[in-house]
Design a protein around this motif. Structure first.
Motif, short mmCIF file in Angstrom:
data_model
loop_
_atom_site.label_atom_id
_atom_site.label_comp_id
_atom_site.label_asym_id
_atom_site.label_seq_id
_atom_site.Cartn_x
_atom_site.Cartn_y
_atom_site.Cartn_z
N HIS A 190 0.83 -1.21 0.00
CA HIS A 190 0.00 0.00 0.00
C HIS A 190 0.86 1.26 0.00
N THR A 194 0.88 1.46 -4.32
CA THR A 194 -0.36 2.22 -4.49
C THR A 194 -0.06 3.66 -4.90
N ARG A 237 -5.83 -3.43 -5.10
CA ARG A 237 -6.81 -3.36 -4.01
C ARG A 237 -7.31 -4.76 -3.66
#
Length: 383
Positions: A190, A194, A237
């Motif tokens: 993340h 991301t 995700r």
């Protein structure tokens, strides 16, 4: 407590009772003072030994009372104590203390009194005392052996419980550590990927918007980057949700499967790779692991063609068989058997996926040139 489970213990106790009945019957027949009542008492006492393991408090009073009849009437000596000894052992092994002790005292006291009342001299009285002393030692040994057996069985049960508890603890620790590692990986993904993919997606979107605003034709490669970054965000995700074990696998969009094969191939075409798809067999719902693995294999194979095959075309074949799903991706690139490409992480990941499902993977140059990837995935899931 039962050391021999089920019918085996019952059979062994039955054999014991039969042997005792036979031996004591011979003793009764060899004792001049014994009669029919003594024989009946002996047989009942022997028969009660069938219960010494399962119901020792039933066997104990029956054997004690019946053998007292025989011992007091016929005075056969130590053989009359054997059924009582077995019952005392069984009661002590079951955890009882007072009742076996009382049974032993009653039997020994009654036998001693009967022996002394029938003694005609000091020598016979001495023999009676010696025999009673010997029986007392036997009764003590039976009680001690039963108690030791009880504690040994309790120790074995506790050891098994501790081993089972230790195994459960190890499994719980392993699951907790695996969960912690998944969370750590999810945080790292993340915090790193991301952000990077979001920047790529935003920048590609801005470039597309500006190109259209200026009335320019948007390059296919730029559209491919925009679409690929969006797919990458969606799949990232999904991966993060799986790693965090949210209980909602893949979220609303769900993990990638063959239902998204068309988008995958279209995206490959937008990068300039000629690609065709052929599907044979009856389409049907696949196990989630197989569906996901098939998509990833096609994705990795097309990526490898784009990177390493040069100006090549790719052919994707999906065959829905009765027992397995066959996924094959061929290209007509420059790979030859004389100079095969060096396997990379992508091919290793394919092989791991296929092996985990119990399938087979072929990844090698073709005889006519180019490269082929063929995966045969059992539809039964992991073996």
């Amino acid at each position: 407590m039962s050391f021999v489970p089920g019918w085996r213990s019952f059979a062994l106790d039955g054999v014991l009772a039969a042997v005792v009945a036979a031996l004591l019957s011979l003793t009764v027949l060899a004792t001049p003072a014994a009669g029919v009542l003594d024989l009946v008492a002996v047989l009942i006492a022997a028969a009660s030994l069938v219960l010494w393991r399962r119901a020792p408090l039933v066997s104990l009073p029956i054997s004690t009372a019946c053998m007292l009849v025989y011992a007091v009437h016929a005075q056969p000596g130590p053989p009359a104590a054997f059924p009582v000894l077995v019952s005392v052992y069984g009661a002590a092994r079951a955890g009882h203390r007072l009742l076996p002790a009382l049974a032993g005292l009653v039997f020994l006291g009654s036998s001693l009194a009967a022996g002394l009342s029938g003694a005609t001299g000091a020598d016979q009285e001495q023999q009676v005392f010696q025999g009673t002393t010997l029986l007392l030692g036997w009764f003590l040994a039976a009680g001690v052996a039963g108690t030791v057996s009880m504690h040994r069985q309790a120790y074995l049960e506790q050891a098994e419980q501790r081993a089972a508890e230790a195994e459960r603890t190890r499994e719980e620790v392993a699951r907790r550590r695996a969960g912690e590692e998944r969370l750590r990986i999810a945080r790292e993904l993340h915090d790193s990927l991301t952000h990077s993919i979001s920047v790529i997606k935003v920048q590609a979107g801005v470039a597309v918007h500006l190109a259209r605003k200026r009335g320019e034709e948007v390059p296919a490669s730029l559209l491919a980057i925009q679409e690929a970054s969006g797919d990458a965000m969606r799949e990232l995700r999904t991966t993060l949700e799986l790693l965090r074990d949210t209980g909602d696998e893949g979220g609303a969009a769900g993990p990638s499967g063959l239902d998204r094969l068309g988008d995958l191939v279209e995206r490959a075409r937008s990068t300039g790779l000629p690609a065709t798809v052929t599907v044979s067999g009856t389409r049907r719902e696949l196990p989630a692991e197989v569906d996901r693995a098939a998509y990833r294999i096609v994705q990795e194979a097309l990526t490898n063609v784009s990177r390493h095959a040069g100006a090549a075309a790719a052919t994707v074949r999906i065959d829905y068989g009765g027992q397995e799903l066959v996924v094959q991706v061929d290209d007509d690139g420059a790979a030859t058997r004389a100079a095969p490409p060096v396997p990379g992480v992508g091919l290793l990941g394919m092989r791991e996926r296929v092996t985990a499902l119990g399938g087979r993977l072929l990844a090698e140059p073709r005889a006519e040139g180019g490269f082929t990837v063929r995966a045969e995935l059992p539809l039964g899931g992991p073996s």
